[in-house]
Every structure is written in C-alpha cells, then in structure tokens.
Write an enzyme that holds these catalytic residues in place. Sequence first.
Site, PDB file in Angstrom:
ATOM      1  N   GLU A 101      33.609  34.803  52.048  1.00  0.00           N
ATOM      2  CA  GLU A 101      33.806  36.151  51.712  1.00  0.00           C
ATOM      3  C   GLU A 101      32.901  36.697  50.765  1.00  0.00           C
ATOM      4  O   GLU A 101      32.778  35.833  49.718  1.00  0.00           O
ATOM      5  CB  GLU A 101      35.298  36.676  51.510  1.00  0.00           C
ATOM      6  CG  GLU A 101      36.001  36.416  52.647  1.00  0.00           C
ATOM      7  CD  GLU A 101      37.866  36.973  52.449  1.00  0.00           C
ATOM      8  OE1 GLU A 101      37.720  38.278  51.797  1.00  0.00           O
ATOM      9  OE2 GLU A 101      38.377  36.149  52.189  1.00  0.00           O
ATOM     10  N   CYS A 130      45.717  28.876  40.890  1.00  0.00           N
ATOM     11  CA  CYS A 130      46.159  29.756  39.914  1.00  0.00           C
ATOM     12  C   CYS A 130      47.252  30.614  40.586  1.00  0.00           C
ATOM     13  O   CYS A 130      47.031  31.048  41.617  1.00  0.00           O
ATOM     14  CB  CYS A 130      45.089  30.823  39.068  1.00  0.00           C
ATOM     15  SG  CYS A 130      43.603  29.673  38.415  1.00  0.00           S
ATOM     16  N   CYS A 157      29.215  39.890  44.741  1.00  0.00           N
ATOM     17  CA  CYS A 157      30.115  38.614  44.433  1.00  0.00           C
ATOM     18  C   CYS A 157      30.305  37.626  45.521  1.00  0.00           C
ATOM     19  O   CYS A 157      30.571  38.211  46.625  1.00  0.00           O
ATOM     20  CB  CYS A 157      31.429  39.389  44.231  1.00  0.00           C
ATOM     21  SG  CYS A 157      32.890  38.413  43.685  1.00  0.00           S
ATOM     22  N   CYS A 211      40.585  27.716  47.894  1.00  0.00           N
ATOM     23  CA  CYS A 211      40.402  27.254  46.368  1.00  0.00           C
ATOM     24  C   CYS A 211      41.329  26.406  46.290  1.00  0.00           C
ATOM     25  O   CYS A 211      42.570  26.684  46.619  1.00  0.00           O
ATOM     26  CB  CYS A 211      40.406  28.316  45.493  1.00  0.00           C
ATOM     27  SG  CYS A 211      39.985  27.601  43.716  1.00  0.00           S
ATOM     28  N   CYS A 214      39.257  41.433  42.796  1.00  0.00           N
ATOM     29  CA  CYS A 214      39.277  40.371  42.262  1.00  0.00           C
ATOM     30  C   CYS A 214      40.435  39.562  42.631  1.00  0.00           C
ATOM     31  O   CYS A 214      41.731  39.980  42.320  1.00  0.00           O
ATOM     32  CB  CYS A 214      39.270  40.127  40.597  1.00  0.00           C
ATOM     33  SG  CYS A 214      37.665  40.363  39.984  1.00  0.00           S
ATOM     34  N   GLU A 255      36.003  27.650  43.397  1.00  0.00           N
ATOM     35  CA  GLU A 255      35.929  27.053  41.862  1.00  0.00           C
ATOM     36  C   GLU A 255      34.219  26.785  42.070  1.00  0.00           C
ATOM     37  O   GLU A 255      34.062  25.620  42.393  1.00  0.00           O
ATOM     38  CB  GLU A 255      36.837  26.396  41.165  1.00  0.00           C
ATOM     39  CG  GLU A 255      36.344  25.666  40.045  1.00  0.00           C
ATOM     40  CD  GLU A 255      36.000  26.743  39.003  1.00  0.00           C
ATOM     41  OE1 GLU A 255      36.682  27.610  38.612  1.00  0.00           O
ATOM     42  OE2 GLU A 255      34.927  26.551  38.321  1.00  0.00           O
ATOM     43  N   LEU A 280      40.242  32.751  31.205  1.00  0.00           N
ATOM     44  CA  LEU A 280      41.094  32.038  30.222  1.00  0.00           C
ATOM     45  C   LEU A 280      42.581  32.407  30.676  1.00  0.00           C
ATOM     46  O   LEU A 280      43.198  31.590  30.622  1.00  0.00           O
ATOM     47  CB  LEU A 280      40.720  32.557  28.676  1.00  0.00           C
ATOM     48  CG  LEU A 280      40.836  31.278  27.796  1.00  0.00           C
ATOM     49  CD1 LEU A 280      39.821  30.199  27.887  1.00  0.00           C
ATOM     50  CD2 LEU A 280      40.295  32.067  26.401  1.00  0.00           C
ATOM     51  N   ASN A 336      45.230  42.506  40.148  1.00  0.00           N
ATOM     52  CA  ASN A 336      45.457  43.118  41.492  1.00  0.00           C
ATOM     53  C   ASN A 336      46.455  42.176  42.212  1.00  0.00           C
ATOM     54  O   ASN A 336      46.507  41.039  42.292  1.00  0.00           O
ATOM     55  CB  ASN A 336      43.869  42.803  42.168  1.00  0.00           C
ATOM     56  CG  ASN A 336      43.032  43.734  41.635  1.00  0.00           C
ATOM     57  OD1 ASN A 336      43.201  44.750  41.684  1.00  0.00           O
ATOM     58  ND2 ASN A 336      41.940  42.996  41.393  1.00  0.00           N
ATOM     59  N   CYS A 342      46.322  34.247  41.910  1.00  0.00           N
ATOM     60  CA  CYS A 342      45.263  34.541  42.932  1.00  0.00           C
ATOM     61  C   CYS A 342      45.589  34.397  44.046  1.00  0.00           C
ATOM     62  O   CYS A 342      46.118  33.132  44.271  1.00  0.00           O
ATOM     63  CB  CYS A 342      43.963  33.561  42.141  1.00  0.00           C
ATOM     64  SG  CYS A 342      42.562  33.618  43.247  1.00  0.00           S
TER      65      CYS A 342
HETATM   66  N1  SAH Z   1      37.145  30.118  40.157  1.00  0.00           N
HETATM   67  C1  SAH Z   1      36.408  30.887  39.424  1.00  0.00           C
HETATM   68  C2  SAH Z   1      35.778  32.039  40.229  1.00  0.00           C
HETATM   69  C3  SAH Z   1      36.588  32.780  41.243  1.00  0.00           C
HETATM   70  S1  SAH Z   1      37.693  33.856  40.681  1.00  0.00           S
HETATM   71  C4  SAH Z   1      36.918  31.306  38.238  1.00  0.00           C
HETATM   72  O1  SAH Z   1      38.305  31.430  38.206  1.00  0.00           O
HETATM   73  O2  SAH Z   1      36.583  32.093  37.212  1.00  0.00           O
HETATM   74  C5  SAH Z   1      37.032  35.279  39.714  1.00  0.00           C
HETATM   75  C6  SAH Z   1      37.648  36.021  38.802  1.00  0.00           C
HETATM   76  O3  SAH Z   1      39.005  36.849  39.330  1.00  0.00           O
HETATM   77  C7  SAH Z   1      38.505  35.096  37.719  1.00  0.00           C
HETATM   78  O4  SAH Z   1      38.341  35.663  36.521  1.00  0.00           O
HETATM   79  C8  SAH Z   1      39.934  35.306  38.085  1.00  0.00           C
HETATM   80  O5  SAH Z   1      40.940  34.775  37.108  1.00  0.00           O
HETATM   81  C9  SAH Z   1      40.010  36.545  38.598  1.00  0.00           C
HETATM   82  N2  SAH Z   1      41.284  36.939  39.486  1.00  0.00           N
HETATM   83  C10 SAH Z   1      41.896  36.069  40.180  1.00  0.00           C
HETATM   84  N3  SAH Z   1      42.976  36.382  40.822  1.00  0.00           N
HETATM   85  C11 SAH Z   1      43.138  37.803  40.317  1.00  0.00           C
HETATM   86  C12 SAH Z   1      44.027  38.696  40.741  1.00  0.00           C
HETATM   87  N4  SAH Z   1      44.927  38.737  41.449  1.00  0.00           N
HETATM   88  N5  SAH Z   1      43.662  40.025  40.039  1.00  0.00           N
HETATM   89  C13 SAH Z   1      42.642  40.228  38.915  1.00  0.00           C
HETATM   90  N6  SAH Z   1      41.909  39.223  38.689  1.00  0.00           N
HETATM   91  C14 SAH Z   1      42.093  37.924  39.579  1.00  0.00           C
END
Ligand code: SAH
Length: 342
Positions: A83, A107, A96, A103, A330, A159, A212, A287, A110
């Site tokens: 995507e 997290c 993006c 992944c 995101c 990632e 972070l 989100n 996410c």
């Molecule tokens: N794995 C990498 C890049 C992909 S995620 C990383 O973790 O940075 C890209 C960004 O979207 C990251 O900062 C992540 O924390 C954020 N993100 C993930 N899920 C989200 C959500 N549900 N709402 C807002 N931001 C989110």
Amino acid sequence: MLYLTPPEDLASLWPDEPEYRADQLRGWLYETPVLRTEDMTNLPVELRSALELWPFTVETEQVGDSGRTVKWLMRAPDGASIEAVLMGYPRRTTLCISSQAGCAMACTFCATGQFGFERHLQAGEIVAQVAYAAAYLRLTGLGKSPERITNLVFMGMGEPLANYASVRTAIDRFTGVMGLSARSITVSTVGVAPAIRRLASEAWRVNLAVSLHAADDELRTRLVPLNRQYPLDEVIAATEYFVAETGRRASIEWTLIADTNDTPEQADKLAVIARRLRAHINVIALNPTPLTADRPPTAANARAFIDRLTRAGANVTLRDTRGQGIDAACGQLRARKLPVGS
Ligand code: SAH
C-alpha cells in the site's frame, strides 16, 4: 521484474538491440515514468509489449480529502499486498510507501501490526511504488500540489529497518538514477537500534524518524513489543549516534492515545529526551483501528499535552491526519493477502 534489475544492467534485456535502447528504457522507468508500456513511445512496439512494467497490479485506487489524498492497494503475483499513499499540500507532495507486506513489530495501536507479517518487499517493489506515484502525478496531478514527489516517507506498512538490504537498495535508486535528494527522504523506525547505527554509515544521509510513543520502558514495552529487545536507552543512544555522525536532525513520532501516553508525566519525560536529542516531536492523534479499544484523546487533552511540551522547551507540532475516510491514515494500512479464489 524490471525495477529489480539494476539500471546499469538493463542493456542485458536486449542483447541484440543498440545500446541507446537501454537508455531509453531507463528514462521511462526512472526519469519520466509512465503508467503503461504503450506510452514508451520511442521503443519499438515488439519491445515494449514484451515488457512487464509493474511487479504488481493496482487493485484499488481510492481518492479522499477532496482529491488531495490517493491510496493505492497494489497486489503482487503471490498475493502480497503493498500500500502507498500520496498526499498533496500547497507546497509539497508527500508519498508514504511500504517496506514490508504486513509487519512483525505488533505495536498494539497499529492496524498493520495487529494483522501480522506477510513478507519483506523486494527492492524493486519499493522502487516501483515511487515510480508509479511519480507517473501518476506527472499524468494526473493532485490538485494544486507540486507535480513531483517532494517528500518520501517510509511510513506505510512495515518496519523499514527490519528489511534493511531492500530498503538500502531502494534508497540507492532514489538518490541515484531517480534524482531525489536524500534530504527529502525519511526513514521511520520503531527503534531497531543496531540498524539505526548502520544507517548512519550510508553514503546518503536521509532523515530519521523514531517512533517513540512512550518515554519510559514500562509503558513503551506495553505499546511497542520491540522495546524488550531494544529498550529506550539503546534507542536514544543509537539516535544520538545517528545525529552526531550524519549531522541530520531526528524527529520523534508520538501517537497520542487517550489515558495512556497523554499524561503530564509522559510529556515531562518526553521533553527531556527531545531536548537531549535536539529532536522535533511530531504528535499525531491515534487513528482508531479495528482490534483495540484505544481511543484518541480529546482535542483539549491533545492541546494540553502539546502545551506542556512547549513550556518544557521542546519543539513540537500536532500533525493533521490525512486519509481517514479511505483507511489511508497512519497505522490504518493493513490489506491482507486474499484467500485463493476470492
Ligand atoms: N515501522 C515504522 C514505519 C511504519 S508506521 C515505524 O514504526 O515508525 C509509521 C508511523 O505511523 C509510526 O510513527 C507509527 O507509530 C504511526 N502509527 C501507527 N499506527 C498508528 C495509528 N493507529 N494512529 C496514528 N499513528 C499510527
């Protein structure tokens, strides 16, 4: 796959053709990309019709935010989903991209993490997302935004630092034959500390975003399981090293979740880390995703969090969330492999 072939090896595709054919093809792939082989007008029809341009088919194209955001779901022949999201702003156009299908980082907040890992993307599949979006922009445009990609962020699925070799080859292509400046590229990571250090030794100097989300190990381990392997101190030390080696600024990404990481204590601890790293903090309200009950904070709580950081001397921006209406925001990217026959 055309985008997997190093540009200097394209000549080997057509050993019986004059050398300039490979240069013409290189131009259509990387310099003025086209969406269809029919549009490679200076190549003989037999040559172009035998080419398979994209390593995926575009399964859906969704347009949101009054035409300023486009999301593509691309499907590789093995069913893996890729995507990419293109966002137009008055003075920049940000793409993006994904580095993996799914992944493995898991997290909690996410959607990509909630649905698990499919596979690494190959370098050609990463490069092709950019070439596709560049061709789309050139041919279709995105409102009044620049008709070239001005910012490229590895913030789609996956990632990037867990798929280092492919990401590295893709960035070689972006900064080489595609002519993008490393300053316009941001690698976003959840904190793979050794790979952050390795990134600091590359010839190109990209921007680093560190996701972070929590400013102490207890909370961070709950939200970001990788924190067990690379705790906060190691991530911070690796980021400090990256900044010192490259002279680049790092940013801290912070997805704000109600009653979780939006407290004054977290803000105070985060401010200390940000000052130490001289990093800019990007706060984005969560989100919502299907598999957790996590919620974004109220606007007033988000404001209070930002204000507290600012008063503590940190640089911070509250980011808007694009693409919510088309599941392109995101953390919402999560298309899965389709069951066979569907
Ligand atoms: N794995 C990498 C890049 C992909 S995620 C990383 O973790 O940075 C890209 C960004 O979207 C990251 O900062 C992540 O924390 C954020 N993100 C993930 N899920 C989200 C959500 N549900 N709402 C807002 N931001 C989110």
